[in-house]
Every structure is written in C-alpha cells, then in structure tokens.
Design a protein around this motif. Structure first.
Motif: not given
Length: 97
Positions: A24-26, A74-75, A79-85
C-alpha cells in the motif's frame, strides 16, 4: 521564514500485515512523488521494529500539502491501511526556523 512544509507521519502496523502495508505504501509513494509541489516523499522502516514506518515529506507550500490531502491515491491508501494499524497514525507538520 521558509514556506516549505515538512511532515512526519508515523504508522505502527500489525506484524502479520507488514507486507500488505508495504505494498500500500509503495503505491502511495509512486503516485505522491509525481504530485506538483512534492519536494520529497520517502518512507523509513525502523531498524529495531519492522512494523514501525515513518513517512518523511517535504512540500513546497501549505497549498501543495492540502492538495495532497485531497488526492484520490492518498484517500485510497488511508482507507486501505486503517484496519492494518495497531493505533491511529501520528502525523505532525513542521516549518523550518
């Protein structure tokens, strides 16, 4: 006083989702580095904790940063990273003095 805005954005990812987060970050980095006003946008991974990531950003102006904050890529990443944190990201902005 400089108009350049610096951003430090720290993310703590659940250990089992590190590779997904990296992907996701890449994608986010690839798109963001092409934005007008993006002077520098890099991601650091802590040597002592592979689940800890920090974006180090430099923006030409507050307006450039605001445009980035509204960018579709960015949005989508947020959205995609939120549940992984493990916890909410810590995002701080700075100006040179």
């Amino acid at each position: 006083m400089s108009t350049v805005i610096h951003v430090l954005a720290q993310f703590k990812v659940q250990p089992e989702h590190i590779e997904t987060a990296r992907n996701i970050f890449a994608k986010l980095i690839q798109h963001t580095q092409q934005e007008e006003g993006c002077l520098s946008y890099m991601l650091l991974n802590a040597t002592q904790d592979s689940s800890s990531f920090t974006f180090v950003e430099r923006w030409a102006s507050e307006d450039a940063l605001k445009k980035h904050e509204g960018a579709a890529h960015l949005i989508e990443a947020v959205s995609n990273i939120g549940s992984l944190l493990v916890q909410a990201p810590d995002v701080q902005t700075y100006r040179e003095v």
